[in-house]
Design an enzyme around this catalytic site. Structure first.
Site, short mmCIF file in Angstrom:
data_model
loop_
_atom_site.label_atom_id
_atom_site.label_comp_id
_atom_site.label_asym_id
_atom_site.label_seq_id
_atom_site.Cartn_x
_atom_site.Cartn_y
_atom_site.Cartn_z
N SER A 164 0.85 -1.19 0.00
CA SER A 164 0.00 0.00 0.00
C SER A 164 0.88 1.24 0.00
O SER A 164 2.01 1.21 0.51
CB SER A 164 -0.91 0.03 1.23
OG SER A 164 -1.54 1.29 1.39
N TYR A 177 -1.38 -0.45 10.56
CA TYR A 177 -1.57 -0.82 9.15
C TYR A 177 -0.37 -0.40 8.31
O TYR A 177 0.19 -1.19 7.55
CB TYR A 177 -2.85 -0.18 8.63
CG TYR A 177 -3.09 -0.38 7.15
CD1 TYR A 177 -3.54 -1.60 6.66
CD2 TYR A 177 -2.87 0.65 6.24
CE1 TYR A 177 -3.76 -1.79 5.30
CE2 TYR A 177 -3.10 0.48 4.89
CZ TYR A 177 -3.53 -0.74 4.42
OH TYR A 177 -3.75 -0.92 3.07
#
Length: 261
Positions: A148, A161
């Site tokens: 990501s 995350y």
């Protein structure tokens, strides 16, 4: 390899290519599986939801559904064995599965952090343990890992995350150094904001958010071009790539101003 050549083999013909998509029950994984089936690839679809996989495969002759939980090592190994027995090998592994959860320092949640580590990082390690021996024995094939843009640099609400995704970026770079000289391709895939169940509950602006279908198209296009770093949508991801080059004082000030956090 020269600076003008693709960093990975070009995937120009998907016909009968054996592709294993882990995390194929929704979002980018589901759309990638659908589009690769339409291009003529043989696609093994894996996730925890067997029913969702059957719906996405939609009876396609080239689809193979294999349910698993990437946090459970033994289920990944069993799925690998079934796919290799059926196909006698795998040409491309795409690890798309992952989880998301907001977290800031004043609401640190160890249980959530551990869940994200188990799914986003340890789960990927389970997949590598299952598939690297296959690729090395074949002396060909490729592996793609979806990380990501949150892994580029620190961002608000991405405490756990972002850390797992930063680890995947580093991991992919290490894999490329080891595997590409041995004829095995490695793809680092960094999406920006994509309309998926993971982003549905976000309560903050998501610049340049794109559909899962468009994201899958960009992912596949990057594979076809032999890119190592596949990132999209570029008008957003390139902005973040530039921001990470700034001195920390400037970077932190910019992030505070843009996000308001």
């Amino acid at each position: 390899m020269t600076f003008l050549n693709p960093m990975n083999p070009i995937l120009a013909d998907w016909h009968q290519q054996r592709v294993w998509v882990l995390g194929a029950s929704s979002g980018i994984g589901a759309e990638t599986a659908r589009q690769l089936l339409a291009k003529g690839a043989r696609v093994a679809l894996s996730s925890r939801s067997a029913d969702a996989l059957v719906k996405i495969a939609n009876g396609h002759a080239n689809a193979l559904t294999v349910a698993l939980d990437i946090t459970q090592h033994e289920t990944v190994i069993a799925a690998r064995d079934h796919i290799v027995h059926t196909w006698q090998g795998i040409d491309l592994i795409l690890i798309v599965a992952g989880g998301y959860g907001e977290m800031r320092a004043d609401s640190f949640d160890l249980a959530l952090a551990n869940r994200l580590i188990d799914l986003n990082l340890r789960g990927v390690m389970h997949c590598l343990d299952a598939t690297l021996p296959v690729l090395l024995q074949q002396q060909k094939g490729a592996i793609g890992i979806v990380a990501s843009v949150a892994g580029y640099s620190g961002l608000p609400k991405a405490m756990a995350y972002g850390a797992t995704k930063a680890a995947l970026i580093n991991l992919s770079e290490c894999l490329y150094l080891d595997l590409r000289p041995r004829g095995i391709g490695v793809y680092l895939i960094n999406p920006g904001f994509v309309e998926t169940p993971l982003t549905a509950n976000n309560d903050f602006p998501m610049p340049s958010i794109m559909s899962a279908s468009s994201a899958a198209e960009s992912l596949i296009e990057g594979l076809e071009r032999g890119q190592f770093h596949i990132h999209f949508p570029k008008k957003f991801t390139n902005w973040l790539r530039f921001a990470r080059l700034l001195p920390y004082r400037a970077y932190f000030a910019l992030i505070h101003k843009v996000t308001g956090l």
